[in-house]
Scaffold this active site. Structure first.
Site, mmCIF file in Angstrom:
data_model
loop_
_atom_site.group_PDB
_atom_site.id
_atom_site.type_symbol
_atom_site.label_atom_id
_atom_site.label_comp_id
_atom_site.label_asym_id
_atom_site.label_seq_id
_atom_site.Cartn_x
_atom_site.Cartn_y
_atom_site.Cartn_z
ATOM 1 N N SER A 198 43.098 46.917 35.485
ATOM 2 C CA SER A 198 42.271 48.270 35.293
ATOM 3 C C SER A 198 42.774 49.301 34.239
ATOM 4 O O SER A 198 42.964 48.823 33.297
ATOM 5 C CB SER A 198 42.120 48.761 36.600
ATOM 6 N N ASP A 210 31.798 43.597 35.274
ATOM 7 C CA ASP A 210 32.872 44.585 35.922
ATOM 8 C C ASP A 210 32.402 45.252 36.891
ATOM 9 O O ASP A 210 31.518 46.253 36.622
ATOM 10 C CB ASP A 210 33.351 45.007 35.014
ATOM 11 N N HIS A 238 36.547 42.899 39.726
ATOM 12 C CA HIS A 238 37.318 43.757 39.101
ATOM 13 C C HIS A 238 39.059 43.657 39.603
ATOM 14 O O HIS A 238 39.449 43.824 40.584
ATOM 15 C CB HIS A 238 37.172 45.237 39.464
#
Length: 412
Positions: free
Chosen positions: A194, A290, A357
């Site tokens: 991330s 995502d 994610h």
């Protein structure tokens, strides 16, 4: 009586501060990334690794938002992995204004005071060969994220008592790890998830340059391909937020010059404008749909005041046909963003058609019996094949809903 009134005033002031901390809309909270995407769903007893504070960081001004020392978790390598290093940069959103940075400094995302003293090492950080076949016996380090600008800022706000020192934290951590043996690394992999995945792109060439020329060095970005996308209201929620991060935290001075001579600083915080100029071999792992970007960039609550996207945001099975069509457009934008990058033989790709994610630190998505696959290849196998040059890996999934191996995230 006077004393009583003093306590009333103090209590009122405290209440206003608390309300200020809690009065965030959904979109703002999503930028802080309160949901821990990296937690594995598998129910077992993982290795717990203790927190090490970087004591030398204070004298360098390399501190968290609240001025506390930064830290990392390190599990020492052994055997054939004793001189191999994997550095995992923690993710956790960003803060783009004084208000949410002040909030953040009271959490583990802004202060080592609130960080867990031990964390589980799973997925790419696991010490078990059956869970992490290629990196299980390496030196594995998780660098904690407490600056709110993907380890790139360098400024301060004295009035709010905020230190924006992500770049210094990055440098102090690397210096500390070099002194603990990384300077002799024969192999190294810089990875991140991330906001940490974005950081692994930004710092990739820096990482290569601090290690010996003879070292095999590569980088991996997991869920770090944040796109400069238009949201459902026609605005650019993520660009607006990134602009605040770059301005507030003094990020522009630490972005790759190859980008900033061509683009404005905010554009150079978007990976699509960076990946083409990274010289070090880079692997991009990303879900085409995502989850974080759907929730916080494409269809955030601020761009969806009537809640038409509420159910779809939380569960892809509840998306309408028109919503899926829009998300297919997002996937195409992602594939267009990596076209030039994918031409290079040294780079790797794994773009699966999942609503996910961060897939490297979760054991169930990294390497398990039912983990996501493209052409029958699990993520751990794909990354290992690419890193060790066993095979070229550039795999892109067919569009949703063709992939039945996905571990799609569903939110309540």
């Amino acid at each position: 009586m006077k004393l009583s009134w003093v306590w009333v005033v103090i209590a009122f002031a405290f209440l206003r501060v608390v309300i200020g901390f809690l009065d965030f809309n959904e979109t703002e909270l999503s930028f802080i990334e309160a949901y821990d995407y990296g937690v594995s769903k598998l129910n077992y007893n993982p290795l717990m690794v203790g927190l090490t504070l970087i004591t030398s960081a204070g004298s360098k001004g390399a501190v968290c938002l609240d001025g506390t020392l930064p830290g990392y978790h390190w599990h020492r390598g052994y055997g054939s992995g004793a001189k191999s290093w994997l550095i995992q940069l923690e993710g956790g959103g960003w803060c783009n204004n004084i208000r949410n940075c002040v909030y953040r400094k009271k959490t583990r995302r802004g202060s080592s005071r609130y960080m867990e003293k031990q964390i589980p090492f799973t997925g790419i950080l696991s010490e078990k060969a059956e869970e992490n076949p290629d990196f299980f016996n390496w030196n594995r380090v998780k660098l904690r994220y407490c600056d709110g600008a993907s380890f790139t800022g360098d400024s301060e706000n004295k009035a709010a008592q905020l230190q924006f020192r992500g770049q210094r934290i990055w440098l102090a951590a690397m210096e500390d790890l070099m002194s603990k043996g990384m300077r002799n690394a024969k192999q190294a992999l810089l990875s991140g998830c991330s906001a940490g995945g974005l950081a692994s792109i930004i710092h990739c060439d820096e990482f290569r340059n601090i290690l010996p020329r003879t070292s095999k060095v590569k980088c991996l970005s997991d869920a770090g391909l944040f796109l400069d996308a238009v949201d459902v209201s026609g605005g650019r929620t993520l660009r607006s937020m990134y602009s605040g991060v770059v301005r507030l935290q003094g990020v522009q001075h630490n972005l790759p010059r190859m980008c900033t001579i061509q683009h404005d600083p905010t554009s150079c915080f978007f990976p699509q404008n960076l990946i083409g100029n990274v010289q070090t071999p880079l692997f991009i792992l990303n879900a085409a749909y995502d989850s974080w970007q759907i929730q916080s960039s494409i269809a955030p609550p601020s761009a969806d005041p009537h809640g038409h996207w509420h159910d779809c945001r939380l569960n892809n099975a509840k998306c309408s046909a028109s919503q899926i069509r829009l998300l297919q457009g997002f996937r195409i934008q992602m594939l267009n963003a990596i076209k030039r990058f994918s031409v290079s033989r040294q780079n790797g790709l794994f773009i699966n058609s999942c609503f996910a994610h961060c897939q490297t630190e979760r054991q169930d998505t990294w390497f398990a019996g039912n983990s996501p696959r493209i052409r029958n290849k699990a993520i751990a196998t794909a990354v290992g094949d690419w890193y060790f040059d066993r095979a070229g890996v550039k795999v892109i999934d067919c569009p949703y809903p063709c992939d039945h191996s996905c571990h799609n995230l569903v939110f309540s």
